[in-house]
Design a protein around this motif. Sequence first.
Motif, PDB file in Angstrom:
ATOM      1  N   THR A  38     -15.101 -23.600   2.708  1.00  0.00           N
ATOM      2  CA  THR A  38     -15.618 -24.441   3.766  1.00  0.00           C
ATOM      3  C   THR A  38     -17.418 -24.481   3.366  1.00  0.00           C
ATOM      4  O   THR A  38     -17.582 -25.571   3.576  1.00  0.00           O
ATOM      5  CB  THR A  38     -16.456 -23.983   4.838  1.00  0.00           C
ATOM      6  OG1 THR A  38     -16.617 -22.626   5.296  1.00  0.00           O
ATOM      7  CG2 THR A  38     -15.248 -23.591   6.352  1.00  0.00           C
ATOM      8  N   GLU A  39     -17.657 -23.997   2.468  1.00  0.00           N
ATOM      9  CA  GLU A  39     -18.614 -23.794   2.064  1.00  0.00           C
ATOM     10  C   GLU A  39     -18.837 -24.709   0.472  1.00  0.00           C
ATOM     11  O   GLU A  39     -19.617 -25.422   0.428  1.00  0.00           O
ATOM     12  CB  GLU A  39     -19.627 -22.228   1.345  1.00  0.00           C
ATOM     13  CG  GLU A  39     -20.474 -22.035   0.809  1.00  0.00           C
ATOM     14  CD  GLU A  39     -22.141 -22.487   1.439  1.00  0.00           C
ATOM     15  OE1 GLU A  39     -22.566 -23.327   0.855  1.00  0.00           O
ATOM     16  OE2 GLU A  39     -21.748 -22.388   2.515  1.00  0.00           O
ATOM     17  N   THR A  40     -17.278 -25.067   0.270  1.00  0.00           N
ATOM     18  CA  THR A  40     -17.292 -25.923  -1.132  1.00  0.00           C
ATOM     19  C   THR A  40     -17.895 -27.083  -0.049  1.00  0.00           C
ATOM     20  O   THR A  40     -18.287 -28.464  -0.335  1.00  0.00           O
ATOM     21  CB  THR A  40     -16.320 -25.402  -1.717  1.00  0.00           C
ATOM     22  OG1 THR A  40     -15.953 -24.503  -2.334  1.00  0.00           O
ATOM     23  CG2 THR A  40     -16.219 -26.948  -2.632  1.00  0.00           C
ATOM     24  N   THR A  46     -22.114 -33.435   1.862  1.00  0.00           N
ATOM     25  CA  THR A  46     -23.674 -33.623   1.772  1.00  0.00           C
ATOM     26  C   THR A  46     -24.380 -33.617   0.375  1.00  0.00           C
ATOM     27  O   THR A  46     -25.651 -33.899   0.011  1.00  0.00           O
ATOM     28  CB  THR A  46     -24.276 -32.231   2.786  1.00  0.00           C
ATOM     29  OG1 THR A  46     -24.771 -30.997   1.947  1.00  0.00           O
ATOM     30  CG2 THR A  46     -24.133 -32.161   3.783  1.00  0.00           C
ATOM     31  N   ARG A  47     -23.775 -33.493  -0.670  1.00  0.00           N
ATOM     32  CA  ARG A  47     -24.375 -33.986  -1.954  1.00  0.00           C
ATOM     33  C   ARG A  47     -24.924 -32.829  -3.138  1.00  0.00           C
ATOM     34  O   ARG A  47     -25.332 -33.312  -3.694  1.00  0.00           O
ATOM     35  CB  ARG A  47     -24.412 -35.563  -2.190  1.00  0.00           C
ATOM     36  CG  ARG A  47     -23.636 -36.762  -2.018  1.00  0.00           C
ATOM     37  CD  ARG A  47     -22.430 -36.202  -3.048  1.00  0.00           C
ATOM     38  NE  ARG A  47     -21.703 -37.354  -3.065  1.00  0.00           N
ATOM     39  CZ  ARG A  47     -21.019 -37.549  -3.032  1.00  0.00           C
ATOM     40  NH1 ARG A  47     -19.753 -36.526  -3.140  1.00  0.00           N
ATOM     41  NH2 ARG A  47     -19.825 -38.042  -2.766  1.00  0.00           N
ATOM     42  N   GLY A  48     -24.673 -31.763  -2.365  1.00  0.00           N
ATOM     43  CA  GLY A  48     -25.395 -30.385  -3.085  1.00  0.00           C
ATOM     44  C   GLY A  48     -24.286 -29.653  -4.199  1.00  0.00           C
ATOM     45  O   GLY A  48     -25.160 -28.976  -4.317  1.00  0.00           O
ATOM     46  N   ILE A  49     -23.013 -30.675  -4.052  1.00  0.00           N
ATOM     47  CA  ILE A  49     -23.133 -30.708  -5.110  1.00  0.00           C
ATOM     48  C   ILE A  49     -21.696 -32.284  -6.159  1.00  0.00           C
ATOM     49  O   ILE A  49     -21.456 -32.037  -4.569  1.00  0.00           O
ATOM     50  CB  ILE A  49     -21.069 -29.158  -5.138  1.00  0.00           C
ATOM     51  CG1 ILE A  49     -20.253 -29.202  -4.622  1.00  0.00           C
ATOM     52  CG2 ILE A  49     -21.819 -28.161  -5.042  1.00  0.00           C
ATOM     53  CD1 ILE A  49     -18.989 -28.143  -4.566  1.00  0.00           C
ATOM     54  N   ALA A  69     -10.438 -39.462  -5.097  1.00  0.00           N
ATOM     55  CA  ALA A  69     -10.645 -40.036  -4.023  1.00  0.00           C
ATOM     56  C   ALA A  69     -11.731 -39.376  -2.864  1.00  0.00           C
ATOM     57  O   ALA A  69     -12.481 -39.080  -2.148  1.00  0.00           O
ATOM     58  CB  ALA A  69      -9.360 -41.207  -3.936  1.00  0.00           C
ATOM     59  N   ALA A  70     -10.477 -38.360  -2.083  1.00  0.00           N
ATOM     60  CA  ALA A  70     -11.025 -37.769  -1.536  1.00  0.00           C
ATOM     61  C   ALA A  70     -12.541 -36.963  -1.956  1.00  0.00           C
ATOM     62  O   ALA A  70     -13.140 -36.536  -0.729  1.00  0.00           O
ATOM     63  CB  ALA A  70      -9.814 -36.529  -1.123  1.00  0.00           C
ATOM     64  N   CYS A  71     -12.317 -36.367  -2.536  1.00  0.00           N
ATOM     65  CA  CYS A  71     -13.753 -35.815  -3.430  1.00  0.00           C
ATOM     66  C   CYS A  71     -14.867 -36.610  -2.848  1.00  0.00           C
ATOM     67  O   CYS A  71     -16.191 -35.817  -3.614  1.00  0.00           O
ATOM     68  CB  CYS A  71     -13.185 -34.625  -4.198  1.00  0.00           C
ATOM     69  SG  CYS A  71     -11.959 -33.594  -3.741  1.00  0.00           S
ATOM     70  N   GLU A  72     -14.904 -38.015  -3.237  1.00  0.00           N
ATOM     71  CA  GLU A  72     -16.116 -38.841  -3.341  1.00  0.00           C
ATOM     72  C   GLU A  72     -17.194 -38.714  -1.946  1.00  0.00           C
ATOM     73  O   GLU A  72     -17.552 -39.947  -1.097  1.00  0.00           O
ATOM     74  CB  GLU A  72     -15.144 -40.031  -3.703  1.00  0.00           C
ATOM     75  CG  GLU A  72     -14.731 -40.495  -5.233  1.00  0.00           C
ATOM     76  CD  GLU A  72     -16.485 -40.001  -6.199  1.00  0.00           C
ATOM     77  OE1 GLU A  72     -17.654 -40.501  -5.858  1.00  0.00           O
ATOM     78  OE2 GLU A  72     -15.731 -39.397  -6.806  1.00  0.00           O
ATOM     79  N   ILE A  73     -16.009 -38.295  -0.755  1.00  0.00           N
ATOM     80  CA  ILE A  73     -16.738 -38.017   0.518  1.00  0.00           C
ATOM     81  C   ILE A  73     -18.144 -37.897   0.754  1.00  0.00           C
ATOM     82  O   ILE A  73     -18.288 -37.549  -0.186  1.00  0.00           O
ATOM     83  CB  ILE A  73     -16.100 -37.428   1.627  1.00  0.00           C
ATOM     84  CG1 ILE A  73     -15.786 -37.430   3.087  1.00  0.00           C
ATOM     85  CG2 ILE A  73     -16.127 -35.627   1.419  1.00  0.00           C
ATOM     86  CD1 ILE A  73     -15.346 -36.033   4.336  1.00  0.00           C
ATOM     87  N   VAL A  74     -18.181 -37.817   1.646  1.00  0.00           N
ATOM     88  CA  VAL A  74     -19.879 -38.456   2.148  1.00  0.00           C
ATOM     89  C   VAL A  74     -19.890 -38.078   3.077  1.00  0.00           C
ATOM     90  O   VAL A  74     -19.561 -39.047   3.862  1.00  0.00           O
ATOM     91  CB  VAL A  74     -20.826 -39.605   1.629  1.00  0.00           C
ATOM     92  CG1 VAL A  74     -22.760 -39.030   2.080  1.00  0.00           C
ATOM     93  CG2 VAL A  74     -21.321 -39.503   0.040  1.00  0.00           C
ATOM     94  N   SER A  75     -20.876 -37.366   3.877  1.00  0.00           N
ATOM     95  CA  SER A  75     -20.927 -37.352   5.321  1.00  0.00           C
ATOM     96  C   SER A  75     -22.839 -37.369   5.699  1.00  0.00           C
ATOM     97  O   SER A  75     -23.239 -36.436   5.298  1.00  0.00           O
ATOM     98  CB  SER A  75     -20.724 -35.805   6.049  1.00  0.00           C
ATOM     99  OG  SER A  75     -19.378 -35.359   5.633  1.00  0.00           O
TER     100      SER A  75
END
Length: 78
Positions: A38-40, A46-49, A69-75
């Motif tokens: 969950t931390e990652t 939130t683009r912290g990493i 592609a899934a790791c391009e998520i932005v919330s």
Amino acid sequence: MSAQGEGGGTWTATATAGRWTLAVPPTGSPAASVVLDTETAWRLCTRGIDPATALGRARIQGEPRLAVAACEIVSVVH
């Protein structure tokens, strides 16, 4: 994508005609899965990493290009 830990959950993104939907996973085997702690997941969304860092921490199964592609998520957290 699955986020494991307190506050985590599992979601599925499905491509349909011209758009994506996000929902509870259907039954059956996904084309790809990405499991993050969950931390990652929080920092990624939130683009912290950056996505490459998240991918390095992820457990991935299935089609690698879909996992990327899934790791391009932005919330947007409101």
